[in-house]
Design an enzyme around this catalytic site. Structure first.
Site, PDB file in Angstrom:
ATOM      1  N   THR A 125       0.711  -1.238   0.031  1.00  0.00           N
ATOM      2  CA  THR A 125       0.055   0.089  -0.023  1.00  0.00           C
ATOM      3  C   THR A 125       0.853   1.090   0.034  1.00  0.00           C
ATOM      4  OG1 THR A 125       0.029   0.069   2.453  1.00  0.00           O
ATOM      5  CG2 THR A 125      -1.822  -1.196   1.468  1.00  0.00           C
ATOM      6  N   GLU A 136      -5.797  -3.780  -0.096  1.00  0.00           N
ATOM      7  CA  GLU A 136      -6.256  -4.827   0.813  1.00  0.00           C
ATOM      8  C   GLU A 136      -7.504  -5.649   0.338  1.00  0.00           C
ATOM      9  OE1 GLU A 136      -5.351  -1.801   1.139  1.00  0.00           O
ATOM     10  OE2 GLU A 136      -4.387  -1.494   3.179  1.00  0.00           O
ATOM     11  N   LYS A 143     -15.126  17.993  10.626  1.00  0.00           N
ATOM     12  CA  LYS A 143     -16.133  18.231  11.748  1.00  0.00           C
ATOM     13  C   LYS A 143     -16.452  19.341  11.894  1.00  0.00           C
ATOM     14  CE  LYS A 143     -16.367  13.687  14.420  1.00  0.00           C
ATOM     15  NZ  LYS A 143     -16.019  13.068  15.477  1.00  0.00           N
ATOM     16  N   TRP A 157     -20.339  15.929  10.162  1.00  0.00           N
ATOM     17  CA  TRP A 157     -19.429  15.863   9.290  1.00  0.00           C
ATOM     18  C   TRP A 157     -19.737  16.416   7.780  1.00  0.00           C
ATOM     19  CZ3 TRP A 157     -18.116   9.871  10.039  1.00  0.00           C
ATOM     20  CH2 TRP A 157     -17.180   9.707  11.318  1.00  0.00           C
TER      21      TRP A 157
HETATM   22  P1  AMP Z   1      -5.529   1.752  -2.872  1.00  0.00           P
HETATM   23  O1  AMP Z   1      -5.314   0.935  -1.919  1.00  0.00           O
HETATM   24  O2  AMP Z   1      -4.113   2.707  -3.282  1.00  0.00           O
HETATM   25  O3  AMP Z   1      -6.343   1.396  -4.024  1.00  0.00           O
HETATM   26  O4  AMP Z   1      -6.420   2.861  -2.097  1.00  0.00           O
HETATM   27  C1  AMP Z   1      -7.590   2.476  -1.727  1.00  0.00           C
HETATM   28  C2  AMP Z   1      -8.505   3.799  -1.311  1.00  0.00           C
HETATM   29  O5  AMP Z   1      -8.785   4.568  -2.468  1.00  0.00           O
HETATM   30  C3  AMP Z   1      -9.833   3.423  -0.827  1.00  0.00           C
HETATM   31  O6  AMP Z   1      -9.738   3.187   0.617  1.00  0.00           O
HETATM   32  C4  AMP Z   1     -10.586   4.802  -0.872  1.00  0.00           C
HETATM   33  O7  AMP Z   1     -10.220   5.709  -0.138  1.00  0.00           O
HETATM   34  C5  AMP Z   1      -9.909   5.251  -2.232  1.00  0.00           C
HETATM   35  N1  AMP Z   1     -10.866   4.762  -3.353  1.00  0.00           N
HETATM   36  C6  AMP Z   1     -10.978   3.735  -4.223  1.00  0.00           C
HETATM   37  N2  AMP Z   1     -11.955   3.671  -5.056  1.00  0.00           N
HETATM   38  C7  AMP Z   1     -12.496   4.885  -4.736  1.00  0.00           C
HETATM   39  C8  AMP Z   1     -13.602   5.496  -5.605  1.00  0.00           C
HETATM   40  N3  AMP Z   1     -14.483   5.205  -6.486  1.00  0.00           N
HETATM   41  N4  AMP Z   1     -14.393   6.583  -4.800  1.00  0.00           N
HETATM   42  C9  AMP Z   1     -13.468   7.336  -3.824  1.00  0.00           C
HETATM   43  N5  AMP Z   1     -12.324   6.872  -3.371  1.00  0.00           N
HETATM   44  C10 AMP Z   1     -11.901   5.703  -3.964  1.00  0.00           C
END
Ligand code: AMP
Length: 546
Positions: free
Chosen positions: A185, A334, A443, A448
């Site tokens: 990540t 994840e 907040k 929120w």
């Molecule tokens: P990653 O592990 O780099 O793929 O990042 C995952 C994170 O990307 C998620 O926990 C979200 O915060 C964000 N994310 C993924 N898909 C979306 C989406 N369609 N809209 C908004 N945020 C997203």
């Protein structure tokens, strides 16, 4: 009483054998960094993956050992995907956009003995190699004549290794829970953590990806894979496309809109997957060159978009300019990554175009195989009423149970739910609406405010290219939203015009207290807004009391 059906391990080699047998001629088309097109097919890719398995054997790489790639989307990278995993080794796809220190950390943490790299990463490899004594070999993905003049020990040529290896190889059978791929990540704080997928999780995830309410893949599809192979298994496409025999189009490093358009047109792409920023630039190009382009030549029907929220304006533009449906997806490294997808329900048959877009701007509904809920601070489930906001939790067959080498400790609660760190609502039909990351929530007076929603509305303003909303301290309301705006090139929007635009679209108490115009906004290695940096720079601003 147990059933009497066969129990065969779910292995990636099953996919590769299937596609090599029944879709051998289906093309794998790549564009290399120089722009030269390369045409291969599943039959060739599978044979070369077997050669690679023999080459890995010859290099002394044992089953379970992690093999890294620093590479763009290409046929060679796909061969490595198959050759490494099917032979029982673990493929560690490294994101070359990470900082040098992070790259050194993850290659070392994964204990990579060999790194396969695209020659244009040679300067990067030269910087990394002295810090990575454990890496015994750096394998350049090219022919001998194109070998980079990199000064690193253990430099080898991929094509020479393959030429010396036999294509006779029987994929081994092993436990389906065996590890197959490893992705770190990007983590804006702390060290990146490794997510270790299994053959079983990957095959189950691919079934879900193929489904009609998933990515709806079929043997008749030609898919442009803009999402990098080094980001979250490229949303399963190397596996799910093999599962159904779909053609793959791999664009290499050139992701400018013109290149994307050219590939879509030339390769008859019916589907394409990438993050919203890519689509934003692509649509601007189509709009500006409408007269020159023959849009009737495009066969594109469906675009998958995930990673960050797809703005309403993007969804509408795809519909209006190209008649394309944007399928909004949500997931995380994840979670393999796919969890939710914005496929319509039968009730949407009678919906107005605006109502359909209302559905599409949400992050989609969960697919079978994973479960999703919103929970309060104590972890108790909250109602799926489309209004109650809580942390999104997920569990299922392709969701992490713990990070590689136990980093970060326990990640699931006692009932197996993984806290995503995303904040959302779920409506009665199951559609998820992300409002924020937990660490980004604003907040204000105990309520929120959704930064994602304000950002999405702001980018619908005709002169806004990108927008970010962060919290700033306020003497009465604790926090208030600050809006940062990157204008579209050649435009000069004013604070008043932006606030007026927002005023008819959001509640008064959500209105940003301040608007600041910036030349560009910072992003993470996976294209997300880097809010930690924005908070450092602008978060000290004090909103005017009132
Ligand atoms: P990653 O592990 O780099 O793929 O990042 C995952 C994170 O990307 C998620 O926990 C979200 O915060 C964000 N994310 C993924 N898909 C979306 C989406 N369609 N809209 C908004 N945020 C997203």
């Amino acid at each position: 009483m147990l059933g009497l059906m066969q129990n065969r391990p779910l292995l990636i080699s099953n996919l590769v054998d299937y596609v090599a047998t029944w879709h051998a001629e289906t093309e794998i088309v790549s564009r290399d960094p120089r722009g030269v097109m390369h045409r291969s097919n599943y039959g060739e890719v599978a044979l070369r993956a077997k050669r690679l398995a023999n080459a890995l054997e010859a290099l002394g790489i044992k089953p379970g050992e992690r093999v890294a790639t620093l590479a763009w989307n290409s046929w060679r990278h796909l061969e490595i995907y198959y050759g490494v995993t099917c032979s029982g080794r673990v493929l560690h796809t490294v994101n070359p956009r990470l900082f040098k220190e992070q790259l050194i950390y993850i290659i070392d943490h994964a204990e990579n003995g060999y790194v396969f790299f695209d020659p244009d990463f040679a300067p990067l490899v030269e910087q990394l190699a002295p810090h990575l004594p454990r890496v015994a070999g750096w394998i350049a993905l090219c022919e001998e004549k194109d070998m980079p003049a990199a000064k690193v020990e253990g430099l080898k040529c991929y094509e020479t290794l393959l030429a010396q290896a036999s294509s006779e190889y029987d994929w081994p059978q092993f436990d389906e829970n065996t590890a197959c791929t490893l992705c770190y990540t990007s983590g804006t704080t702390g060290n990146p953590k490794g997510v270790l997928y299994s053959h079983r999780s990957t095959v189950l995830h691919a079934f879900a990806a193929c489904a009609v309410d998933g990515l709806a893949l079929s043997a008749r599809d030609s898919i442009l894979v803009v999402v990098p192979l080094f980001h979250a298994n490229a949303w399963s496409l190397p596996f799910s496309a093999a599962m159904c025999g779909a053609k793959l189009v791999l664009p290499g490093p050139r992701l400018d809109p013109e290149s994307i358009y050219m590939l879509l047109e030339q390769e008859g792409c019916t589907k394409a997957g990438g993050i919203p920023t890519i689509w934003l630039n692509f649509l601007a190009y189509v709009e500006n060159n409408r007269e020159k382009l023959d849009l009737t030549k495009l066969k594109l029907k469906l675009v998958f978009s995930g990673g960050t929220a797809a703005p309403r304006a993007t969804i509408e533009k795809f519909r209006d300019l190209l008649g394309v449906f944007l399928l909004h997806a949500w997931g995380m490294t994840e979670t393999s990554p796919i969890v939710t997808l914005g496929a319509p329900l039968s009730k949407h048959d009678s919906a107005t175009p605006d109502e359909i877009v209302d559905m599409q701007v949400r992050q989609g509904r969960q697919i079978f195989g994973v479960e999703l809920r919103v929970a309060d601070e104590k972890g108790e489930p909250l109602p799926c009423d489309g209004k109650t906001v809580g942390q999104l939790k997920v569990r299922g067959n392709w969701v992490i149970s713990g990070y590689f080498k136990g980093e970060g400790g326990k990640v699931m609660d006692d009932d197996g739910w993984f806290g995503t760190g995303d904040v959302a609502t779920i409506n009665p039909d199951g559609y998820v609406q992300l409002t924020d990351r937990l660490k980004d929530v604003i907040k204000s007076g105990g309520e929120w405010i959704s930064s994602i929603e304000i950002e999405n509305l702001a980018v619908s303003h005709p002169e806004v290219f990108e927008a970010a909303v962060i919290a700033i301290p306020h003497p009465t309301w604790q926090e208030r939203p600050l809006l940062l705006v990157q204008p579209k090139p050649g435009t000069h929007p004013t604070k008043e015009s932006i606030l007026e635009f927002l005023s008819t679209r959001i509640a008064k108490w959500w209105m940003p207290d301040e608007v600041i115009f910036v030349e560009s906004l910072p992003h993470t290695a996976t294209g997300k807004l880097l809010k930690t940096e924005l908070r450092k720079k602008y978060g000290g601003q004090l909103a005017v009391a009132g």
